[in-house]
Design a protein around this motif. Sequence first.
Motif, short mmCIF file in Angstrom:
data_model
loop_
_atom_site.label_atom_id
_atom_site.label_comp_id
_atom_site.label_asym_id
_atom_site.label_seq_id
_atom_site.Cartn_x
_atom_site.Cartn_y
_atom_site.Cartn_z
N SER A 92 92.08 69.70 9.63
CA SER A 92 91.13 68.96 10.46
C SER A 92 90.45 69.96 11.39
O SER A 92 91.11 70.60 12.22
CB SER A 92 91.88 67.90 11.27
OG SER A 92 91.00 67.24 12.16
N ALA A 93 89.15 70.11 11.26
CA ALA A 93 88.46 71.16 12.00
C ALA A 93 87.04 70.73 12.36
O ALA A 93 86.46 69.84 11.74
CB ALA A 93 88.41 72.45 11.19
N THR A 94 86.48 71.38 13.38
CA THR A 94 85.10 71.19 13.81
C THR A 94 84.44 72.56 13.93
O THR A 94 85.02 73.48 14.52
CB THR A 94 85.03 70.46 15.16
OG1 THR A 94 85.62 69.17 15.05
CG2 THR A 94 83.58 70.30 15.62
N THR A 95 83.24 72.68 13.37
CA THR A 95 82.50 73.93 13.43
C THR A 95 81.25 73.76 14.28
O THR A 95 80.48 72.82 14.06
CB THR A 95 82.09 74.41 12.02
OG1 THR A 95 83.26 74.60 11.23
CG2 THR A 95 81.32 75.71 12.10
N LEU A 96 81.07 74.64 15.24
CA LEU A 96 79.88 74.66 16.08
C LEU A 96 79.04 75.86 15.68
O LEU A 96 79.43 77.01 15.92
CB LEU A 96 80.26 74.74 17.56
CG LEU A 96 81.21 73.66 18.09
CD1 LEU A 96 81.51 73.90 19.56
CD2 LEU A 96 80.62 72.28 17.90
N THR A 97 77.90 75.63 15.06
CA THR A 97 77.03 76.71 14.64
C THR A 97 76.24 77.25 15.83
O THR A 97 76.25 76.68 16.92
CB THR A 97 76.07 76.22 13.55
OG1 THR A 97 75.23 75.19 14.11
CG2 THR A 97 76.84 75.66 12.37
N LYS A 98 75.55 78.35 15.61
CA LYS A 98 74.75 78.94 16.68
C LYS A 98 73.63 78.01 17.12
O LYS A 98 73.23 78.02 18.29
CB LYS A 98 74.18 80.29 16.22
CG LYS A 98 73.27 80.20 15.00
CD LYS A 98 72.78 81.58 14.59
CE LYS A 98 71.90 81.49 13.35
NZ LYS A 98 71.42 82.83 12.93
N VAL A 147 94.56 75.10 27.66
CA VAL A 147 93.79 74.52 26.57
C VAL A 147 94.69 73.51 25.85
O VAL A 147 95.86 73.81 25.57
CB VAL A 147 93.30 75.58 25.57
CG1 VAL A 147 92.46 74.94 24.48
CG2 VAL A 147 92.51 76.66 26.28
N TYR A 148 94.14 72.33 25.56
CA TYR A 148 94.90 71.28 24.90
C TYR A 148 94.16 70.81 23.65
O TYR A 148 92.95 70.59 23.68
CB TYR A 148 95.11 70.07 25.82
CG TYR A 148 95.81 70.41 27.12
CD1 TYR A 148 97.20 70.38 27.19
CD2 TYR A 148 95.09 70.75 28.25
CE1 TYR A 148 97.86 70.68 28.38
CE2 TYR A 148 95.73 71.05 29.44
CZ TYR A 148 97.12 71.01 29.50
OH TYR A 148 97.76 71.32 30.67
N ILE A 149 94.89 70.67 22.56
CA ILE A 149 94.39 70.08 21.33
C ILE A 149 95.36 68.99 20.91
O ILE A 149 96.55 69.24 20.73
CB ILE A 149 94.23 71.11 20.20
CG1 ILE A 149 93.14 72.13 20.55
CG2 ILE A 149 93.88 70.43 18.88
CD1 ILE A 149 92.89 73.17 19.48
N VAL A 158 83.82 68.48 20.93
CA VAL A 158 84.83 68.63 19.89
C VAL A 158 85.92 67.58 20.08
O VAL A 158 86.53 67.50 21.15
CB VAL A 158 85.46 70.04 19.94
CG1 VAL A 158 86.56 70.17 18.88
CG2 VAL A 158 84.40 71.09 19.72
N PRO A 159 86.20 66.75 19.09
CA PRO A 159 87.24 65.71 19.22
C PRO A 159 88.62 66.32 19.45
O PRO A 159 88.95 67.37 18.87
CB PRO A 159 87.18 64.97 17.87
CG PRO A 159 85.85 65.31 17.29
CD PRO A 159 85.52 66.67 17.80
N ASN A 160 89.42 65.68 20.30
CA ASN A 160 90.81 66.05 20.55
C ASN A 160 90.97 67.41 21.22
O ASN A 160 92.08 67.94 21.27
CB ASN A 160 91.64 66.03 19.25
CG ASN A 160 91.52 64.74 18.49
OD1 ASN A 160 91.17 64.74 17.32
ND2 ASN A 160 91.79 63.62 19.14
N PHE A 161 89.88 67.98 21.72
CA PHE A 161 89.93 69.28 22.40
C PHE A 161 89.61 69.10 23.87
O PHE A 161 88.64 68.44 24.23
CB PHE A 161 88.93 70.25 21.76
CG PHE A 161 88.86 71.59 22.45
CD1 PHE A 161 89.74 72.60 22.10
CD2 PHE A 161 87.91 71.85 23.42
CE1 PHE A 161 89.68 73.84 22.73
CE2 PHE A 161 87.84 73.06 24.05
CZ PHE A 161 88.72 74.07 23.71
#
Length: 209
Positions: free
Chosen positions: A39-45, A79-81, A63-66
């Motif tokens: 389960s991942a989220t990518t933030l592009t430039k 930092v919490y995930i 970002v969900p859950n971050f």
Amino acid sequence: MVKASEPFTDKDSIPTYSIGEIEIVAFKANKDLAIQPVSATTLTKEVLKNHNFMTIKEISAFVPNFFMPDYGSRLTSPVYIRGIGSRINAPSVGLYVDGIPYFDRSSYDFNISDIEKIEVLRGSQGTIYGRNTMGGIINVYTKSPFQHRETTVGATAGNYNHYKAEGSHVGQINHALGYIVSANYTHRGGYFNNLYTGNKADGSDALAG
């Protein structure tokens, strides 16, 4: 089973087989998160630029859950995930910048500049990344001078005397040597007044290059 008294023949030998090339690749080395079991989220430039993200803390709303709290000292930023994190002990969320791990929590609160993309992987990543990744991991990839040639200049302003100016230049000398030169300055006027001096009690200035 061949008895000791019996002669050894070719038919009693272990058969061998010739197969083609076998390639084993761990998904840590695979950049395409869409085909990975995570389960991942990518933030592009483009996302980082359009939302004007300046620090890792600011992606908490995207970002969900971050969650990275925006309070306290930058040297002890938790930092919490998915609710898993640590404020006083070793971090439970890993941070990697271009594949290099940072295990000290003072490294997490930095200004975003010349970033290609940011990946946030949720869930334990200990089998692939090792220590300090029980909650998840943050992968930061900086721009490569072999893929970008550009000069950028920017400035922002906000309430409470919050100003930021930054500039960078990405270039390439030859096919094997490239460079990135960047600098940014941030001024925060502060929120609270010192009743004794009459000045702001929590103002700050930061310069990085």
